[in-house]
Design an enzyme around this catalytic site. Structure first.
Site, PDB file in Angstrom:
ATOM      1  N   GLU B  55       0.924  -1.057  -0.189  1.00  0.00           N
ATOM      2  CA  GLU B  55      -0.289   0.025  -0.134  1.00  0.00           C
ATOM      3  C   GLU B  55       0.699   1.162   0.231  1.00  0.00           C
ATOM      4  O   GLU B  55       0.505   2.230  -0.613  1.00  0.00           O
ATOM      5  CB  GLU B  55      -0.929  -0.092   1.040  1.00  0.00           C
ATOM      6  CG  GLU B  55      -2.068  -1.013   1.176  1.00  0.00           C
ATOM      7  CD  GLU B  55      -1.370  -2.116   1.995  1.00  0.00           C
ATOM      8  OE1 GLU B  55      -0.136  -2.467   2.023  1.00  0.00           O
ATOM      9  OE2 GLU B  55      -2.306  -2.975   2.673  1.00  0.00           O
ATOM     10  N   ASP B 203      23.650 -38.838  -2.020  1.00  0.00           N
ATOM     11  CA  ASP B 203      24.385 -38.103  -3.159  1.00  0.00           C
ATOM     12  C   ASP B 203      25.229 -37.037  -2.840  1.00  0.00           C
ATOM     13  O   ASP B 203      25.689 -36.265  -3.525  1.00  0.00           O
ATOM     14  CB  ASP B 203      22.921 -37.602  -4.165  1.00  0.00           C
ATOM     15  CG  ASP B 203      22.082 -38.532  -4.324  1.00  0.00           C
ATOM     16  OD1 ASP B 203      22.645 -39.627  -4.845  1.00  0.00           O
ATOM     17  OD2 ASP B 203      20.952 -38.271  -4.593  1.00  0.00           O
TER      18      ASP B 203
END
Lengths: 376, 376
Positions: B55, B203
């Protein structure tokens, strides 16, 4: 060369062809539109084997207006005398000036000869307009003409985590009523369905097409084609029962429609519509699936719809006999202890993993319907 | 009552709100548009916590033109003094005649008070226009305001038959590069990611957001918001490592961005950005997940993105902490011997099976991306 007018009329011919999909087997579904100076003067589609071909209906409607007109046909006009005279000759006799075909007929008895007959008669004849769409209407027929084998679609129903039943075997119902209606539609589209004795015994399954369970769009299609509930074509139900576990009281045998039972030995007493057959087993002691598929091809089965367990589905896949998978996936989770979809030989590297291609994904009621094609 | 003009301007405000999604956390993303006699006179969006609210930007741009205008804002204007003064007061001071909000702010410090302030000042203030779309932009914030807990999305990557790795653990790569880029986008949208030590170790995963691997549309969004590669916001990486298996040399610790490590005991020596934390264990000897989620809520984590194995994913689901699943499904088959998606307690009847609702299904490169919401 084709123009946008050509595409517009061929779309209409394809729409007509689709109307025959539930009834023309073992013939292909074909549509034909005849256009004179931009105005449709005749149209038709093949409705059932033994009945007139699409071109015959369209030429009849066109009458003398066929002279000098363009004929759009979704499959190359036939060049041989079968149960009906060759359509290529019919088009020549009617004085058609131009013929546009979507696809060439892979049937060894046609295979370009229809187009050649037309060209020899001085008609401007071309093929290849919207051929992919035309192929899709007759996937099974095209495949059988090229390979001698049915095109195989394996149906799967699983949870979001790829499970088909709880550890104790319970599986009723994973998918919702809309998915089950869609299965009815696929059965109705197929020349034959394939299951194992386990699948029959687990739910006392009848594996037939039930008019009341067909989607409304399919019922409407039948009515449009002049056949209704009573004329419903039942696919041949092929059941592998090499251990002779199926007994006369089962629902399977109480439902109308032919059954081919692959058995260990022939017992008889299962009803008039049941043909028992003993095929040699493969080295692993199981039914020789390539042999079975060849036999079904010989019986003019274009499209085979498989509803089976993880073992038979896996064996078909490992034998490279599967063309397509249709997976109805329910928004449920069943956990790693539940049963899986495909039994495959041991895989030790991702490079050994069978790869497919997604073709379609859509909602069917509360479930998803995913379609994947096996890569050639 | 709202009209079609209202919908048009609110759509614009929503579009602006979306621009902040990668940067406003822990604040909600909000857009604002100010319209005077059918003409846009100011617009803006919240860019980051501590900076001006939507705003403020819009009123600044509108200047005196805000007098008598309508303000469209995607979330109820705030009523409290936080790091900035209350926006409701700003709108009153600017002389705005009407305020349309998409959704009411569930923040207990606002919760209708912003709208009440406006109404008390004689402004025509209403909420509820396109509220579903507005909720979707701030799913995490809305959920945390209502429950005190983060909204949890569990990411899954599996084959068509629901398998995440071969029996020997190999899983690189099941899904394609487009799916992996989409995962980067989700990480960038989240306040925090959650994984287990197994996932990190398998991984040597770093679980961070990598600028080069973000989809171009996301990179463009950042640049538009005035921030670029260097300003990339890294989500808090939350890793469960109650057995203290993670060691200093891992990639995880070499990447920028804060890490919260849930450990069995505190060791130190993992780097400045690492906070070690020992939480009490649950009765089953595993980390108390509801306690962890409450802690993350306390730390203002709105949206938690989970990349974990079958055990942690299953445990979160069983503890009713999951809001949504995102499944990247590759067109591959890995067989029943391969690893599954969710470890769940034993199920003996289909009625015990957790049910979800499909929300979206789309292609991402060669894979499908399926989204399901847990039913409330």
């Amino acid at each position: 060369m084709f123009n946008s007018e050509d595409a517009r009329w061929m779309s209409r011919a394809l729409e007509l062809a689709r109307r025959g999909r539930f009834t023309t087997s073992p013939n292909p579904s074909v549509g034909c539109v005849i256009v004179q100076n931009g105005i449709l003067v005749g149209e038709g589609y093949h409705q059932q084997a033994g009945g007139p071909h699409a071109e015959v209906f369209a030429l009849r409607q066109a009458g003398p207006a066929a002279r000098g007109a363009t004929a759009y046909v979704t499959l190359e006009p036939c060049s041989h005398h079968g149960r009906t005279p060759p359509c290529a000759q019919g088009l020549i006799d009617a004085g058609v000036a131009r013929v546009v075909a979507a696809s060439v007929d892979p049937n060894p008895r046609v295979a370009g000869r229809g187009l050649a007959m037309l060209t020899d008669a001085g008609i401007d004849a071309e093929a290849g307009l919207m051929s992919e769409a035309a192929e899709a209407i007759n996937t099974g027929f095209m495949h059988r003409m090229r390979t001698g084998l049915p095109f195989v679609t394996v149906k799967l129903a699983a949870s979001l985590d790829g499970r088909t039943a709880l550890a104790n075997g319970e599986s009723k119902w994973i998918t919702g009523p809309a998915a089950r209606r869609d299965v009815q539609r696929h059965r109705a589209l197929s020349c034959a369905t394939l299951s194992g004795a386990d699948t029959v015994l687990t739910d006392d399954a009848s594996l037939n097409v039930r008019w009341d369970e067909l989607p409304e769009s399919v019922q409407a299609g039948y009515s449009e084609a002049g056949s209704a509930a009573s004329a419903l074509r039942q696919p041949l139900r092929v059941i592998i029962d090499t251990r002779n576990r199926l007994t006369p009281g089962l629902k399977l045998f109480a439902q109308p429609g032919p059954i081919l039972l692959l058995r260990g030995e022939i017992t008889g007493g299962l009803g008039e519509q049941v043909e028992e057959c003993v095929l040699p087993l493969a080295d692993n002691g199981r039914l020789d699936l390539p042999l079975l598929l060849a036999e079904l091809g010989r019986r003019q089965v274009n499209h085979l719809w498989v509803e089976a367990g993880a073992r038979l589905s896996g064996a078909l896949l490992s034998a490279a006999l599967v063309g397509e998978l249709v997976l109805y996936q329910a928004p449920k989770l069943m956990g790693t202890a539940s049963r899986g979809l495909f039994e495959l030989p041991e895989l030790t590297a991702m490079s050994q993993v069978p790869e497919l291609e997604w073709r379609d994904c859509r909602r069917v009621g509360t479930d998803l319907k995913l379609t994947a094609r096996v890569k050639n």
